[in-house]
Design an enzyme around this catalytic site. Structure first.
Site, PDB file in Angstrom:
ATOM      1  N   HIS A  12      18.610   3.382  50.982  1.00 50.63           N
ATOM      2  CA  HIS A  12      18.040   3.855  52.242  1.00 50.63           C
ATOM      3  C   HIS A  12      16.633   3.298  52.625  1.00 50.63           C
ATOM      4  CE1 HIS A  12      21.655   6.539  52.005  1.00 50.63           C
ATOM      5  NE2 HIS A  12      21.258   6.733  53.440  1.00 50.63           N
ATOM      6  N   GLY A  13      15.927   2.830  51.549  1.00 51.01           N
ATOM      7  CA  GLY A  13      14.644   2.395  51.904  1.00 51.01           C
ATOM      8  C   GLY A  13      13.925   2.245  50.711  1.00 51.01           C
TER       9      GLY A  13
END
Length: 475
Positions: free
Chosen positions: A321-322
């Site tokens: 996700h990041g």
């Protein structure tokens, strides 16, 4: 270009559909889709189109080599090379800055951190290409000998930049041959219009309210209610935002004969964390299950190995996700609750009323989104402390009261949108008419008028509105 823009809806999509239905053969229709997809992707930066072309070529080539190999070790070698190259490219573009920043913090080296721009959709199409090659390696799908069809599969503008993560075996037959019926077109238009309205009307408004209440420069002084209510709006926003894009992708696919699988199933009505992850971003959850968790042994090799496998999956889920520690913490946050549900909490939830299970899950997910929103650890800690700072902050401000009063009807609409209330009413209405052997003419009229009404309202919301964020572009 984003789906929720007037340029996309009334120019790009209209031109694409006109050209598509003007084409006579499936091959011609595929070429139209491919050309439009490449134009769509290059809209945000033509140079990254070369990366998409190169990665899809490498995956196509690797899959062909695996299919041609006459020895198991050759297949494994090409499978290893596919994973190495694809994941390395994803790592370079997405995680170089993160790793170098942490290295610099501990060692002082390097002196400067390169600013690497993240190509749009790289996390999505990398996983799609990996799933294709792995499925060829496992013998679950036939290798695709035409490179341009692999490129079409991974670059389809419906799902390339924001998902859902589509498996090749889901669309393999439809790439070769598909037929679109009036029913397909009607369902596709309806699904697209619902997704567009969720994004343009509901998600954007939630985003504006959340950003107002959670302004970064005021986090250390705002009222307690600002933080709680602001995070509630963010919780609504992230679901409405992402599920809206999935709705639009599924709808556009249906219009041209592709049947993408569902990506959300009303996750905010879940009664356990395990249930939540069966309903939230289903394509990502099943990817990690089928290509990481099960190959590692799943739950078949003892308790400790199971916990290790779950830890790896949720660490990687956070990383996907990041490139920031808060996303890793977010993934491990869910790992802890899933372990507790395996150990004892799941049995307890089975014995108590579903309402209590829903309340527990809602609270867990709510605090999970706090970890997810704030990449800055200082801001994260400020918010968590401020939510319980009953001695140092006011409880609620007049501005917040007015904001809630002015948006009470919108809040009610958002609550309905994140629950299956509308679907349940519609299904029961149809079921009642079937039992009585009657035609629900009024419901038919509503279904026919709904897309036009939603498109009209969405267009009004988008005209002159420059505030149109999309959270998942960064992933």
């Amino acid at each position: 270009m984003v789906f929720s823009s007037l340029l996309f809806v009334f120019a790009f999509l209209a031109i694409n559909l006109s050209a598509y239905f003007f084409a006579s053969t499936t091959k011609q229709k595929n070429i139209v889709l491919l050309l439009c997809s490449l134009v769509f992707y290059s809209w945000g930066g033509p140079k990254y189109l070369l990366l998409l072309l190169a990665m899809s070529f490498w995956s196509w080539f690797s899959a062909c080599r695996i299919a041609n190999a006459n020895a198991a070790w050759k297949k494994k070698t090409w499978m290893f090379l596919e994973c190495l190259v694809s994941l390395s490219l994803l790592g370079i573009f997405k995680y170089t800055g993160f790793f170098l920043t942490n290295l610099q913090y501990f060692t002082g080296f390097p002196s400067q951190i390169p600013n690497i721009v993240l190509p749009i959709g790289i996390s999505f199409y990398t996983f799609q290409l990996l799933s294709y090659v792995v499925d060829v390696y496992r013998g679950e799908v036939q290798v695709q000998r035409a490179y341009w069809k692999v490129l079409l599969y991974c670059s389809l503008f419906h799902q390339c930049i924001a998902g859902p993560i589509v498996r090749y075996k889901t669309v393999a037959d439809e790439i070769e041959e598909r037929h679109v019926t009036i029913h397909d077109i009607a369902d596709g238009v309806r699904r697209f219009s619902i997704g567009l309205a969720k994004k343009a009307i509901l998600a954007n408004t939630c985003a504006s309210l959340a950003d107002t209440l959670l302004a970064a420069d005021k986090l250390d002084s705002v009222a307690i209610a600002n933080l709680w209510i602001g995070m509630l709006f963010y919780m609504f926003q992230i679901y409405l935002d992402f599920s809206a894009y999935s709705d639009m992708a599924i709808g556009m696919g249906r219009m041209v004969g592709f049947h993408y699988l569902e990506n959300f199933n009303y996750p905010y009505i879940a009664v356990s964390v395990k249930d939540f992850w069966r309903r939230w971003h289903i394509s990502l959850s099943t990817f990690f299950r089928d290509y990481i968790y099960i190959p590692l042994g799943g739950n078949r090799k003892g308790v400790l190995r199971t916990y290790r496998n779950l830890f790896i999956v949720w660490f990687l889920t956070g990383m996907w996700h990041g490139a920031s520690w808060n996303y890793i913490l977010w993934g491990l946050f869910y790992f802890v609750f899933l372990i507790m549900e395996r150990l004892f909490l799941g049995k307890l939830l089975d014995c108590i009323p579903k309402l209590f299970g829903w309340a527990y899950t809602f609270i867990v997910v709510y605090f999970g989104w706090i970890l997810f929103r704030f990449e800055d650890m200082g801001q994260l800690l400020t918010v968590l402390k401020g939510m319980f700072d009953f001695s140092g902050r006011s409880l609620i401000s007049m501005d917040t009261i007015l904001l809630i009063q002015n948006n009470c009807f919108f809040i009610a609409a958002a609550v309905i949108a994140i629950t299956p209330i509308g679907k349940i009413i519609r299904d029961k209405w149809y079921a009642s008419a079937q039992r009585k052997e009657q035609n629900p003419h009024f419901l038919y009229m509503i279904d026919a008028a709904l897309p036009a009404v939603l498109l009209f309202l969405s267009a009004i919301a988008l005209v002159g509105n420059s505030y149109n964020p999309f959270l998942y572009f960064q992933f």
